[in-house]
Scaffold this active site. Structure first.
Site, PDB file in Angstrom:
ATOM      1  N   ASP A 264     -10.857  -7.678   6.218  1.00  0.00           N
ATOM      2  CA  ASP A 264      -9.755  -6.856   5.757  1.00  0.00           C
ATOM      3  C   ASP A 264     -10.576  -5.830   4.551  1.00  0.00           C
ATOM      4  O   ASP A 264     -10.698  -4.597   4.939  1.00  0.00           O
ATOM      5  CB  ASP A 264      -8.403  -7.194   5.242  1.00  0.00           C
ATOM      6  CG  ASP A 264      -7.448  -6.324   4.873  1.00  0.00           C
ATOM      7  OD1 ASP A 264      -6.822  -5.549   5.685  1.00  0.00           O
ATOM      8  OD2 ASP A 264      -7.518  -6.011   3.852  1.00  0.00           O
TER       9      ASP A 264
ATOM     10  N   ILE B  62       0.907  -1.329   0.131  1.00  0.00           N
ATOM     11  CA  ILE B  62      -0.121   0.183  -0.032  1.00  0.00           C
ATOM     12  C   ILE B  62       0.800   1.341  -0.120  1.00  0.00           C
ATOM     13  O   ILE B  62       0.403   2.256  -0.380  1.00  0.00           O
ATOM     14  CB  ILE B  62      -1.111  -0.020   1.179  1.00  0.00           C
ATOM     15  CG1 ILE B  62      -2.074   1.017   0.928  1.00  0.00           C
ATOM     16  CG2 ILE B  62      -0.599   0.215   2.483  1.00  0.00           C
ATOM     17  CD1 ILE B  62      -2.861   0.704  -0.136  1.00  0.00           C
TER      18      ILE B  62
ATOM     19  N   LYS C 176      -5.835   1.646   7.562  1.00  0.00           N
ATOM     20  CA  LYS C 176      -6.925   0.854   7.996  1.00  0.00           C
ATOM     21  C   LYS C 176      -6.587  -0.591   7.994  1.00  0.00           C
ATOM     22  O   LYS C 176      -5.785  -0.862   7.235  1.00  0.00           O
ATOM     23  CB  LYS C 176      -8.406   1.125   7.063  1.00  0.00           C
ATOM     24  CG  LYS C 176      -7.950   0.925   5.834  1.00  0.00           C
ATOM     25  CD  LYS C 176      -8.030  -0.619   5.096  1.00  0.00           C
ATOM     26  CE  LYS C 176      -8.640  -1.578   5.506  1.00  0.00           C
ATOM     27  NZ  LYS C 176      -8.082  -2.984   4.438  1.00  0.00           N
TER      28      LYS C 176
ATOM     29  N   SER D  59      11.738   0.203   7.792  1.00  0.00           N
ATOM     30  CA  SER D  59      11.180  -0.934   7.482  1.00  0.00           C
ATOM     31  C   SER D  59      12.073  -2.061   7.295  1.00  0.00           C
ATOM     32  O   SER D  59      13.222  -1.725   7.270  1.00  0.00           O
ATOM     33  CB  SER D  59      10.671  -0.809   5.903  1.00  0.00           C
ATOM     34  OG  SER D  59       9.243  -1.610   5.654  1.00  0.00           O
ATOM     35  N   ARG D  60      11.851  -3.320   7.980  1.00  0.00           N
ATOM     36  CA  ARG D  60      12.838  -4.204   7.789  1.00  0.00           C
ATOM     37  C   ARG D  60      13.474  -4.867   6.456  1.00  0.00           C
ATOM     38  O   ARG D  60      14.522  -4.726   6.280  1.00  0.00           O
ATOM     39  CB  ARG D  60      12.179  -5.717   8.498  1.00  0.00           C
ATOM     40  CG  ARG D  60      11.487  -5.134   9.934  1.00  0.00           C
ATOM     41  CD  ARG D  60      10.899  -6.440  10.563  1.00  0.00           C
ATOM     42  NE  ARG D  60       9.715  -6.668   9.334  1.00  0.00           N
ATOM     43  CZ  ARG D  60       8.964  -7.682   9.248  1.00  0.00           C
ATOM     44  NH1 ARG D  60       9.091  -8.609  10.349  1.00  0.00           N
ATOM     45  NH2 ARG D  60       8.233  -7.781   8.303  1.00  0.00           N
TER      46      ARG D  60
HETATM   47  P1  NAP Z   1       2.196  -5.730   3.325  1.00  0.00           P
HETATM   48  O1  NAP Z   1       2.833  -5.073   1.956  1.00  0.00           O
HETATM   49  O2  NAP Z   1       2.018  -7.301   3.302  1.00  0.00           O
HETATM   50  O3  NAP Z   1       2.840  -5.290   4.355  1.00  0.00           O
HETATM   51  C1  NAP Z   1       3.434  -3.661   4.696  1.00  0.00           C
HETATM   52  C2  NAP Z   1       4.681  -3.910   5.462  1.00  0.00           C
HETATM   53  O4  NAP Z   1       4.643  -4.086   6.741  1.00  0.00           O
HETATM   54  C3  NAP Z   1       5.444  -4.963   4.702  1.00  0.00           C
HETATM   55  O5  NAP Z   1       5.987  -4.888   3.376  1.00  0.00           O
HETATM   56  C4  NAP Z   1       6.451  -5.172   5.911  1.00  0.00           C
HETATM   57  O6  NAP Z   1       7.559  -4.479   5.672  1.00  0.00           O
HETATM   58  C5  NAP Z   1       5.683  -4.807   6.979  1.00  0.00           C
HETATM   59  N1  NAP Z   1       5.321  -5.760   7.850  1.00  0.00           N
HETATM   60  C6  NAP Z   1       4.858  -6.956   7.395  1.00  0.00           C
HETATM   61  N2  NAP Z   1       4.792  -7.926   8.648  1.00  0.00           N
HETATM   62  C7  NAP Z   1       5.328  -7.327   9.505  1.00  0.00           C
HETATM   63  C8  NAP Z   1       5.517  -7.571  10.913  1.00  0.00           C
HETATM   64  N3  NAP Z   1       5.478  -8.711  11.482  1.00  0.00           N
HETATM   65  N4  NAP Z   1       5.960  -6.601  11.839  1.00  0.00           N
HETATM   66  C9  NAP Z   1       6.335  -5.479  11.295  1.00  0.00           C
HETATM   67  N5  NAP Z   1       6.181  -5.136  10.017  1.00  0.00           N
HETATM   68  C10 NAP Z   1       5.630  -5.958   9.199  1.00  0.00           C
HETATM   69  O7  NAP Z   1       0.655  -5.347   3.434  1.00  0.00           O
HETATM   70  P2  NAP Z   1      -0.277  -3.994   2.788  1.00  0.00           P
HETATM   71  O8  NAP Z   1      -0.980  -4.674   1.640  1.00  0.00           O
HETATM   72  O9  NAP Z   1       0.785  -2.812   2.319  1.00  0.00           O
HETATM   73  O10 NAP Z   1      -1.045  -3.566   3.756  1.00  0.00           O
HETATM   74  C11 NAP Z   1      -0.793  -2.881   4.961  1.00  0.00           C
HETATM   75  C12 NAP Z   1      -1.900  -2.058   5.552  1.00  0.00           C
HETATM   76  O11 NAP Z   1      -2.459  -1.289   4.478  1.00  0.00           O
HETATM   77  C13 NAP Z   1      -3.041  -3.209   6.125  1.00  0.00           C
HETATM   78  O12 NAP Z   1      -3.739  -2.775   7.145  1.00  0.00           O
HETATM   79  C14 NAP Z   1      -3.903  -3.101   4.851  1.00  0.00           C
HETATM   80  O13 NAP Z   1      -5.348  -3.386   5.463  1.00  0.00           O
HETATM   81  C15 NAP Z   1      -4.145  -1.897   4.440  1.00  0.00           C
HETATM   82  N6  NAP Z   1      -4.424  -1.491   3.009  1.00  0.00           N
HETATM   83  C16 NAP Z   1      -3.944  -2.203   1.991  1.00  0.00           C
HETATM   84  C17 NAP Z   1      -4.626  -2.156   0.769  1.00  0.00           C
HETATM   85  C18 NAP Z   1      -3.803  -3.098  -0.405  1.00  0.00           C
HETATM   86  O14 NAP Z   1      -4.581  -2.996  -1.566  1.00  0.00           O
HETATM   87  N7  NAP Z   1      -2.668  -3.864  -0.068  1.00  0.00           N
HETATM   88  C19 NAP Z   1      -5.491  -1.214   0.467  1.00  0.00           C
HETATM   89  C20 NAP Z   1      -5.593  -0.430   1.512  1.00  0.00           C
HETATM   90  C21 NAP Z   1      -5.213  -0.727   2.753  1.00  0.00           C
HETATM   91  P3  NAP Z   1       9.098  -4.783   6.117  1.00  0.00           P
HETATM   92  O15 NAP Z   1       9.096  -6.347   5.910  1.00  0.00           O
HETATM   93  O16 NAP Z   1       9.970  -4.108   5.383  1.00  0.00           O
HETATM   94  O17 NAP Z   1       9.190  -4.531   7.669  1.00  0.00           O
END
Ligand code: NAP
Length: 308
Positions: A169, A15, A91, A37-38
């Site tokens: 979600d 995101i 969110k 970020s890690r």
């Molecule tokens: P994602 O790419 O899977 O996760 C975002 C980042 O969070 C990862 O790249 C990782 O970065 C970090 N992360 C993952 N697991 C972690 C852990 N155990 N501890 C600490 N950091 C961790 O997910 P995303 O799709 O971006 O979603 C993130 C948030 O945005 C969620 O709440 C989701 O509901 C919301 N969102 C997503 C979308 C969508 O379309 N994807 C749309 C709107 C809102 P590092 O490994 O570099 O730390």
């Protein structure tokens, strides 16, 4: 004119790349100066492995956007608020209602802003739907949110883990719109389908009733291939309303009355800037409370295993 707010971003993943970076790049109210970020990195700014290191190394930061999955949000939010930084949370704002209440109190104690963002509320036709419904009598309403998890959330393990919400979600996006355009309501029954190898539901059927007596149903499905449905429908005294495309298109009795391209994240950052400058917070937990209630009241069905 006020100086841009110096902001850092935490949890650089899907995101952040899809929405936060493009929105911030065009927003003169913010200056993105650091990321934590890690694994993820943002080009041309200082990058750190975690929020503590970032806040220590870049004391001029005024605000942070927390974009890691909800289960891992609370500790980072607490660290930022204690350091008197304004906090924007993706969110859903957390994995439990009470942890977000705690963060809200902490923001107030520290005199900083907490923004629990609900991006779907900023979809272009949502305000028009709210206005339409506010001026008529609603007889019934239905939320139909059906999408393909393999397409939108490939290989996201966190989303299937406890606190990842599964199909809620995307479902919480529907609820963020429904709680904005419909009268206050509560859940009367729910059925949640859990794949036998996962800790979060892949489908859910939920019934609500409003204090006005209005019945509302919600049908969530994460295995929908082909056309995707992100719709809220209402039968009203002024006709049948269909708010489709996740809040981007409004039709009454089949006639489109509002449709425009979405600009949800630029509007979210505009709102964040407004409340930072006004010294306010914006933390509406109604969508999160409904998800908590669905898990509390819902009957659990075990269904076929899910594999990416
Ligand atoms: P994602 O790419 O899977 O996760 C975002 C980042 O969070 C990862 O790249 C990782 O970065 C970090 N992360 C993952 N697991 C972690 C852990 N155990 N501890 C600490 N950091 C961790 O997910 P995303 O799709 O971006 O979603 C993130 C948030 O945005 C969620 O709440 C989701 O509901 C919301 N969102 C997503 C979308 C969508 O379309 N994807 C749309 C709107 C809102 P590092 O490994 O570099 O730390």
């Amino acid at each position: 004119m006020s100086q841009p707010i110096k902001i850092g971003i935490v949890g650089v993943g899907k995101i952040v790349r899809d929405q936060h970076l493009p929105a911030l790049a065009k927003d003169g109210d913010f200056q993105l100066i650091a990321a934590a970020s890690r694994h993820g990195k943002v080009d041309d700014i200082a990058n750190f492995p975690d929020i503590e290191t970032m806040l220590g190394a870049v004391p001029e930061l005024e605000a942070v956007s927390l974009c890691m999955p909800p289960q891992f949000r609370y500790a980072a939010a607490r660290t930022a608020l204690e350091a008197k930084k304004h906090v924007f949370m993706e969110k859903p704002p957390g994995a439990t209602v009470s942890e977000v209440e705690d963060l809200k109190a902490l923001a107030a104690q520290n005199g900083v802003t907490l923004f629990a963002s609900w991006h779907s509320r900023y979809a272009p036709a949502v305000e028009a739907a709210r206005k339409f419904l506010g001026a008529t009598t609603i007889r019934s309403a239905a939320i139909v949110w059906k999408e393909d998890v393999r397409r939108w959330h490939p290989n996201q393990d966190w989303i299937w883990q406890p606190g990842g919400f599964g199909v809620f979600d995307p479902g919480i996006n529907a609820l963020s719109i429904a709680t904005h355009i419909l009268p206050a309501m509560h859940i009367t029954s729910a059925v949640l389908d859990f794949p036998e190898n996962r800790d979060a539901p892949v489908a859910a059927q939920v019934s609500f009733i409003a204090s006005t007596g209005l019945p509302v149903t919600m049908d969530l499905d994460w295995l929908q291939t082909g056309p995707q449905s992100w719709d809220i429908l209402a039968d009203t005294d002024a006709g049948r309303m269909v708010l489709s495309g996740g809040g981007s298109k409004l039709a009454i009795d089949g006639k489109v009355v509002h449709e425009e391209p979405e600009a949800e994240y630029p509007l979210l950052y505009r709102r964040f800037s407004e409340i930072v400058r006004a010294g306010a917070s914006d933390v509406d937990l109604a969508p999160l409370q409904h998800v908590a209630d669905a898990f509390m009241l819902g009957k659990r069905n075990v269904v076929e295993a899910f594999f990416d």
